[in-house]
Design a protein around this motif. Structure first.
Motif: not given
Length: 211
Positions: A9-13, A88-98, A31-34
């Motif tokens: 999934d190209p969307e980020t988690k 991978l399930v998603h290509m990367g992840f994001t963290i939204q502070g709010e 390291a495994l995700l990388e």
């Protein structure tokens, strides 16, 4: 090493859960995700060869990553134990502070620091060895620092434009067939944050006096 191409999934988690962030805050798991982002699908044995860990260690951490939705079996039902391929399930992840509660905010800060320490370590290595690379790569690479006066809205616009530029090449991570034959894996570090210069100068002076 022959690896099976699998869909990611190209969307980020989106990460908002403190427990999931703490689970990810481990050097082997990062390291495994990388390596999965580069190689698409790996068994614990294959991953262990790449990150210099034992297959048993990698197998354990793959299962933990799967528990929190970061990876999954690439071919369910095929392969057992260390020979089970993961992706991978998603290509990367994001963290939204709010979106974070106080506990999750602390976990996010620790996770972010770990990721950037690893990345900055790779940058330091590049600085030591860049002369051994072909000239075109040495010239194309960069390390810039820029100070700007902008509003919060303008900073958000700058960030969006940078992400848009980088997104144009994102599909090449998901689909190796899109990579030009002379392409290399690169890392882009981008930080943008308010800078209290007076406090920084004071801190440097205090540190110098203590020494």
């Amino acid at each position: 090493m022959a690896l099976e191409k699998t869909a990611v999934d190209p969307e980020t988690k989106r990460l908002t859960d403190a427990q999931a962030m703490r689970a990810l805050t481990h050097p082997v798991r990062i390291a495994l995700l990388e390596v999965l982002a580069v190689h698409q699908s790996l068994t614990a044995t294959q991953a262990g060869e790449l990150i210099r860990e034992t297959p048993t260690t990698c197998s354990f951490h793959f299962r933990q990553l799967a528990k929190y939705g970061f990876v999954e079996e690439a071919t369910p039902g095929k392969g057992k134990g260390r020979q089970r391929p993961w992706k991978l399930v998603h290509m990367g992840f994001t963290i939204q502070g709010e979106d974070l509660d106080p506990e999750a905010r602390i976990a996010a800060d620790v996770l972010t620091q770990m990721f950037f320490r690893r990345a900055l370590g790779r940058f330091e290595r590049w600085q030591r060895i860049h002369g051994s690379y072909p000239g075109e790569w040495d010239r194309a690479s960069t390390a810039d620092q820029t100070g700007l006066f902008v509003t919060a809205t303008e900073l958000a616009e700058v960030n969006a434009k940078v992400r848009e530029v980088l997104a144009a090449y994102r599909d090449r991570l998901v689909d190796p067939s899109l990579r030009p034959t002379d392409a290399r894996l690169i890392e882009v570090l981008y930080l943008a944050y308010p800078m209290d210069l007076d406090s920084a100068v004071v801190a440097q002076n205090i540190d110098s006096e203590e020494k």
